[in-house]
Design an enzyme around this catalytic site. Structure first.
Site, PDB file in Angstrom:
ATOM      1  N   CYS A   1       0.839  -1.197   0.000  1.00 17.94           N
ATOM      2  CA  CYS A   1       0.000   0.000   0.000  1.00 17.94           C
ATOM      3  C   CYS A   1       0.877   1.252   0.000  1.00 17.94           C
ATOM      4  O   CYS A   1       1.857   1.343   0.737  1.00 17.94           O
ATOM      5  CB  CYS A   1      -0.945   0.096   1.192  1.00 17.94           C
ATOM      6  SG  CYS A   1      -2.101  -1.263   1.288  1.00 17.94           S
TER       7      CYS A   1
ATOM      8  N   ARG B   1       4.008  -0.420  -4.655  1.00 20.43           N
ATOM      9  CA  ARG B   1       3.685  -0.912  -3.309  1.00 20.43           C
ATOM     10  C   ARG B   1       2.340  -1.622  -3.254  1.00 20.43           C
ATOM     11  O   ARG B   1       1.990  -2.227  -2.240  1.00 20.43           O
ATOM     12  CB  ARG B   1       3.677   0.246  -2.315  1.00 20.43           C
ATOM     13  CG  ARG B   1       5.011   0.939  -2.166  1.00 20.43           C
ATOM     14  CD  ARG B   1       4.914   2.032  -1.135  1.00 20.43           C
ATOM     15  NE  ARG B   1       4.662   1.480   0.173  1.00 20.43           N
ATOM     16  CZ  ARG B   1       5.607   1.114   1.038  1.00 20.43           C
ATOM     17  NH1 ARG B   1       6.866   1.241   0.703  1.00 20.43           N
ATOM     18  NH2 ARG B   1       5.290   0.614   2.211  1.00 20.43           N
TER      19      ARG B   1
ATOM     20  N   TRP C   1      -2.803  -2.682  -1.712  1.00 22.78           N
ATOM     21  CA  TRP C   1      -2.526  -4.107  -1.868  1.00 22.78           C
ATOM     22  C   TRP C   1      -3.430  -4.782  -0.845  1.00 22.78           C
ATOM     23  O   TRP C   1      -3.216  -4.660   0.365  1.00 22.78           O
ATOM     24  CB  TRP C   1      -1.055  -4.397  -1.592  1.00 22.78           C
ATOM     25  CG  TRP C   1      -0.653  -5.808  -1.881  1.00 22.78           C
ATOM     26  CD1 TRP C   1      -0.250  -6.314  -3.087  1.00 22.78           C
ATOM     27  CD2 TRP C   1      -0.603  -6.906  -0.954  1.00 22.78           C
ATOM     28  NE1 TRP C   1       0.034  -7.648  -2.963  1.00 22.78           N
ATOM     29  CE2 TRP C   1      -0.174  -8.048  -1.673  1.00 22.78           C
ATOM     30  CE3 TRP C   1      -0.897  -7.045   0.402  1.00 22.78           C
ATOM     31  CZ2 TRP C   1      -0.016  -9.296  -1.075  1.00 22.78           C
ATOM     32  CZ3 TRP C   1      -0.744  -8.293   0.995  1.00 22.78           C
ATOM     33  CH2 TRP C   1      -0.307  -9.393   0.258  1.00 22.78           C
TER      34      TRP C   1
ATOM     35  N   ASN D   1      -1.877   1.776   5.720  1.00 25.80           N
ATOM     36  CA  ASN D   1      -1.054   0.659   5.266  1.00 25.80           C
ATOM     37  C   ASN D   1      -0.757  -0.186   6.494  1.00 25.80           C
ATOM     38  O   ASN D   1      -0.310   0.355   7.504  1.00 25.80           O
ATOM     39  CB  ASN D   1       0.250   1.194   4.650  1.00 25.80           C
ATOM     40  CG  ASN D   1       1.248   0.095   4.364  1.00 25.80           C
ATOM     41  OD1 ASN D   1       0.870  -1.048   4.159  1.00 25.80           O
ATOM     42  ND2 ASN D   1       2.526   0.444   4.349  1.00 25.80           N
ATOM     43  N   GLY D   2      -1.029  -1.496   6.417  1.00 19.12           N
ATOM     44  CA  GLY D   2      -0.785  -2.361   7.567  1.00 19.12           C
ATOM     45  C   GLY D   2      -2.003  -3.213   7.841  1.00 19.12           C
ATOM     46  O   GLY D   2      -2.899  -3.334   6.997  1.00 19.12           O
TER      47      GLY D   2
ATOM     48  N   GLU E   1      16.981 -18.410  -7.183  1.00 23.36           N
ATOM     49  CA  GLU E   1      16.661 -17.015  -7.504  1.00 23.36           C
ATOM     50  C   GLU E   1      16.111 -16.909  -8.937  1.00 23.36           C
ATOM     51  O   GLU E   1      15.134 -16.196  -9.182  1.00 23.36           O
ATOM     52  CB  GLU E   1      17.923 -16.141  -7.323  1.00 23.36           C
ATOM     53  CG  GLU E   1      17.836 -14.725  -7.841  1.00 23.36           C
ATOM     54  CD  GLU E   1      16.732 -13.882  -7.217  1.00 23.36           C
ATOM     55  OE1 GLU E   1      16.053 -14.341  -6.282  1.00 23.36           O
ATOM     56  OE2 GLU E   1      16.519 -12.747  -7.702  1.00 23.36           O
TER      57      GLU E   1
ATOM     58  N   LYS F   1      12.397 -15.557  -9.855  1.00 22.73           N
ATOM     59  CA  LYS F   1      12.215 -14.445 -10.798  1.00 22.73           C
ATOM     60  C   LYS F   1      11.250 -14.846 -11.897  1.00 22.73           C
ATOM     61  O   LYS F   1      10.340 -14.110 -12.249  1.00 22.73           O
ATOM     62  CB  LYS F   1      13.591 -14.094 -11.382  1.00 22.73           C
ATOM     63  CG  LYS F   1      13.840 -12.666 -11.650  1.00 22.73           C
ATOM     64  CD  LYS F   1      14.491 -11.901 -10.536  1.00 22.73           C
ATOM     65  CE  LYS F   1      13.661 -11.822  -9.284  1.00 22.73           C
ATOM     66  NZ  LYS F   1      14.342 -11.211  -8.184  1.00 22.73           N
TER      67      LYS F   1
ATOM     68  N   GLU G   1       7.610 -15.219 -10.558  1.00 21.23           N
ATOM     69  CA  GLU G   1       6.916 -14.033 -10.049  1.00 21.23           C
ATOM     70  C   GLU G   1       6.489 -13.064 -11.143  1.00 21.23           C
ATOM     71  O   GLU G   1       5.501 -12.353 -10.974  1.00 21.23           O
ATOM     72  CB  GLU G   1       7.718 -13.333  -8.940  1.00 21.23           C
ATOM     73  CG  GLU G   1       8.822 -12.406  -9.355  1.00 21.23           C
ATOM     74  CD  GLU G   1       9.440 -11.636  -8.175  1.00 21.23           C
ATOM     75  OE1 GLU G   1      10.671 -11.551  -8.120  1.00 21.23           O
ATOM     76  OE2 GLU G   1       8.701 -11.114  -7.321  1.00 21.23           O
TER      77      GLU G   1
ATOM     78  N   HIS H   1      16.264 -38.119  -6.027  1.00 20.75           N
ATOM     79  CA  HIS H   1      15.521 -38.398  -4.794  1.00 20.75           C
ATOM     80  C   HIS H   1      14.052 -38.004  -4.926  1.00 20.75           C
ATOM     81  O   HIS H   1      13.345 -37.904  -3.930  1.00 20.75           O
ATOM     82  CB  HIS H   1      16.176 -37.685  -3.608  1.00 20.75           C
ATOM     83  CG  HIS H   1      17.592 -38.131  -3.374  1.00 20.75           C
ATOM     84  ND1 HIS H   1      17.903 -39.377  -2.899  1.00 20.75           N
ATOM     85  CD2 HIS H   1      18.767 -37.516  -3.621  1.00 20.75           C
ATOM     86  CE1 HIS H   1      19.218 -39.509  -2.836  1.00 20.75           C
ATOM     87  NE2 HIS H   1      19.766 -38.383  -3.270  1.00 20.75           N
TER      88      HIS H   1
ATOM     89  N   LYS I   1       5.951  -4.448  -3.888  1.00 21.83           N
ATOM     90  CA  LYS I   1       7.397  -4.344  -3.736  1.00 21.83           C
ATOM     91  C   LYS I   1       7.852  -4.543  -2.293  1.00 21.83           C
ATOM     92  O   LYS I   1       8.773  -5.280  -2.015  1.00 21.83           O
ATOM     93  CB  LYS I   1       7.833  -2.960  -4.237  1.00 21.83           C
ATOM     94  CG  LYS I   1       9.316  -2.690  -4.123  1.00 21.83           C
ATOM     95  CD  LYS I   1      10.068  -3.498  -5.130  1.00 21.83           C
ATOM     96  CE  LYS I   1      11.560  -3.303  -5.053  1.00 21.83           C
ATOM     97  NZ  LYS I   1      12.259  -4.414  -5.721  1.00 21.83           N
TER      98      LYS I   1
HETATM   99  O1  M6R Z   1      12.921  -5.539   0.677  1.00 22.66           O
HETATM  100  P1  M6R Z   1      13.368  -6.944   0.948  1.00 22.66           P
HETATM  101  O2  M6R Z   1      14.676  -7.255   0.330  1.00 22.66           O
HETATM  102  O3  M6R Z   1      13.345  -7.281   2.416  1.00 22.66           O
HETATM  103  O4  M6R Z   1      12.289  -7.859   0.244  1.00 22.66           O
HETATM  104  C1  M6R Z   1      12.330  -9.247   0.358  1.00 22.66           C
HETATM  105  C2  M6R Z   1      11.429  -9.913  -0.645  1.00 22.66           C
HETATM  106  O5  M6R Z   1      10.100  -9.517  -0.446  1.00 22.66           O
HETATM  107  C3  M6R Z   1      11.827  -9.586  -2.086  1.00 22.66           C
HETATM  108  O6  M6R Z   1      13.150  -9.915  -2.340  1.00 22.66           O
HETATM  109  C4  M6R Z   1      10.920 -10.360  -3.080  1.00 22.66           C
HETATM  110  O7  M6R Z   1      11.160 -11.725  -2.976  1.00 22.66           O
HETATM  111  C5  M6R Z   1      11.143  -9.852  -4.503  1.00 22.66           C
HETATM  112  N1  M6R Z   1       9.877  -9.579  -5.115  1.00 22.66           N
HETATM  113  C6  M6R Z   1      11.831 -10.830  -5.382  1.00 22.66           C
HETATM  114  O8  M6R Z   1      12.038 -10.344  -6.666  1.00 22.66           O
END
Ligand code: M6R
Length: 608
Positions: free
Chosen positions: A2, A27, A74, A100-101, A481, A485, A488, A504, A603
């Site tokens: 948010c 956000r 969000w 926000n929260g 990673e 990526k 997501e 396994h 984000k």
């Molecule tokens: O701001 P942060 O690095 O603490 O965020 C952690 C994760 O939320 C962040 O890395 C998330 O996994 C990304 N969307 C990945 O691309």
């Protein structure tokens, strides 16, 4: 999660709110809304969907005025809908709130207010807050907010306005970030600095339980007991361009292309005039480094994969045990904190709720916290005992890229610093690694030249329904990673396996045509990876390998290859992740998705 913006001054509030929200859309982007004071009333406009939907509504039903609040959502409580969008108001529409929260005790509060005759229009926790403030309102908005918040459990960053108080915005926070921007005859509130950059770089960071009264003339901050707080102004160095797309079709592509510079900016302050490594001010002087018996790393998502790389790098170069934990697990598992622990928190935003909670828990149990973060002034940076900044500049795309590589670089630099003090690496080996670290920005620049090759790969494979990443040793965290990526932003189902684990269980998933992405950078493991590639090929997999040009064994077996720049074994993650990032990006573009704002994500994850 948010985005919040507030403005009070002489200009058109709605223009500033919409512009600020557009900088914060990363956000959250389920719905958006504004409340603007105009001529004795609060005009509220809100709409489900992206900010553009709100823009269209405002064209049809414009609002005027020089004071207002805005929100991009969000969703947590209540599905995205016009009704659940913020701002929420009290019954009479005289008080409006953006939040926000999560108000955790909102059901109890709702029951209490319901018994007093309040009725509710939305399914949100935030609406309860609007009515609660109304309940405590006796003519002073600041006091009403302070009184209401005494009964609230959970996390919040809020802005509150009232038609009866056209000269003030009340802002408050607990466990969700809020920044106050200071201008000339105008002042601002925002969840994050980029929303303010066009107007001011002078900001105050609000602390937990603080409440601020923001007027045209100034900003007054009060602590939880209502006592005025003196806060030093913080001057933000980021410029406006850093938070804009600058000709790129997406922030993500821009941020991938910024990686060489971000790495250089992260490296340069740690090299002194004599060209030597110089890590100061982290509390990691000789005695402290020698006292370290274990390193504990806690983070979420991409940052946790940087931590996983750290495990290999620190253990190999320091010969001390390293534990890496997801913050969301660490905080609820009654962790052991020991003397001699170095507790490393990694977070791009410095605001991730789980990471923050894990850090606070470790701190309460006596750990000394070193944070690697990108955002100066973030909550984690303020609460950690020491901070090693990644100088990546603002990262706007939801998918983290340049923050990740700069986190890796910080880990490598810490390992070098500590290895030299502990004498855990031979001198020549240390020198070679240090030289290779300094060459990394240029190597990453060279790796970006593979962009067209990766784009063609994405064109060929973007229609697959599943993709499996394989890696061993330092390639395993990068496989994870790369897989995160891809899923997501392209929504392709993807998983990553330590290649040795294939037999396994996971190998059962391989059938004719299954896409397998094999990352192979560790020379002593080429043979092992080659065996794994043979195993999946024998079951029909199509193998796209990412490996250096000298990996003959791999090159012979793979169906396609993205050739990686060569570097020292411990540094390969900084190189191999680049094509993985580009592949995810181009797959998302090929599939026609909104790369920077993938569905269901935001984000900065400031709620649990
Ligand atoms: O701001 P942060 O690095 O603490 O965020 C952690 C994760 O939320 C962040 O890395 C998330 O996994 C990304 N969307 C990945 O691309």
């Amino acid at each position: 999660m948010c985005g919040i913006v507030g403005y009070i001054g002489e200009k058109s509030a709605v223009d500033i709110l919409i512009e600020g929200l557009s900088m914060l859309e990363y956000r959250g982007y389920d719905s958006a809304g504004v409340a603007v004071y105009d001529n004795g009333a609060l005009d509220v406009r809100k709409k489900k969907g992206r900010l553009d939907m709100l823009r269209q509504l405002l064209e049809k039903e414009p609002v005027q005025g020089t004071m207002g609040i805005g929100h991009t959502r969000w969703a947590t409580h209540g599905a995205p809908s016009d009704e659940n969008s913020h701002p929420h108001t009290n019954g009479a529409g005289t008080i409006a709130v953006v939040h926000n929260g999560i108000i955790e005790n909102y059901s109890r509060l709702k029951e209490y207010l319901g018994a007093k005759g309040y009725s509710f229009r939305s399914q949100t926790d935030t609406e309860v807050l609007a009515h609660l403030i109304d309940h405590y309102y006796m003519g002073d908005l600041l006091s009403a907010v302070q009184d209401a918040l005494r009964h609230v459990e959970g996390s919040y960053a809020i802005c509150v306005v009232s038609k009866d108080h056209p000269g003030e915005i009340i802002a408050a926070r607990k466990d969700s970030p809020l920044v106050l921007g200071s201008g000339q005859g105008e002042n601002f509130v925002a969840s994050d600095v980029p929303a303010l950059l066009k107007h001011t770089r002078d900001v105050y960071f609000l602390e937990d339980y603080e409440v601020a009264r923001v007027t045209r003339e100034g900003i007054d901050i009060f602590d939880r007991y209502g006592i005025p707080v003196e806060r030093e102004v913080f001057h933000v160095e980021w410029d406006v361009q850093a938070a804009e797309r600058g000709g790129y079709p997406h922030f993500m592509l821009k941020e991938i292309h910024e990686e060489p510079k971000a790495l250089q900016d992260t490296l340069s302050p740690r090299i002194n005039a004599q060209g030597d490594l110089n890590i100061e001010g982290l509390g990691l002087e000789e005695e402290a480094v020698r006292a370290v018996r274990r390193i504990v790393i806690v983070a979420c998502g991409t940052a946790s994969y940087a931590g996983q790389v750290g495990k290999y790098v620190f253990e190999k170069s320091l010969r001390i045990p390293v534990e890496v934990d997801l913050a969301s697990e660490y905080r609820y598992r009654d962790p052991v904190v020991q003397e001699g622990d170095l507790f490393l928190v990694i977070s791009q935003s410095g605001e991730t709720a789980d990471t923050l909670a894990a850090m606070r828990l470790a701190k309460a149990r006596g750990a000394r916290i070193l944070a690697i973060t990108n955002v100066v002034g973030s909550t984690i940076s303020r609460e950690a005992d020491a901070v090693m900044y990644t100088w990546a500049g603002p990262e706007i795309a939801v998918a983290s890229t340049k923050a990740f590589t700069t986190q890796l670089l910080c880990i490598e630099l810490l390992a070098l610093h500590m290895a030299r003090i502990r004498g855990s690496m031979e001198q020549a080996q240390w020198q070679a690694l240090f030289a290779a670290v300094q060459a990394i920005p240029a190597k990453v620049e060279a790796m970006l030249e593979a962009e067209d090759t990766v784009k063609r790969c994405a064109h060929r494979h973007s229609n697959v329904s599943d993709a499996y990443f394989l890696g061993r040793n330092l390639d395993y965290p990068i496989a994870m990673e790369g897989s995160l990526k891809l899923k997501e932003i392209s929504y392709i189902h993807s998983e990553a396996f330590a290649a040795g684990e294939l037999k396994h269980g996971p190998i059962a998933l391989i059938e004719e045509g299954t896409l397998v992405l094999a990352i192979a950078t560790q020379k002593e493991l080429y043979e092992k990876m080659a065996s794994n590639i043979k195993e999946v090929k024998a079951r029909g997999a199509h193998v796209l390998a990412m490996c250096p040009g000298d990996a003959a064994l791999i090159l012979d077996l793979a169906d396609e290859v993205i050739e990686l720049e060569d570097t020292q074994a411990l540094l390969t993650p900084l190189i191999s992740v680049i094509p993985a990032q580009l592949l995810a990006y181009f797959c998302s573009v090929e599939r026609g998705y909104d790369v920077d704002k993938p569905r269901n994500l935001a984000k900065s994850v400031t709620v649990e």
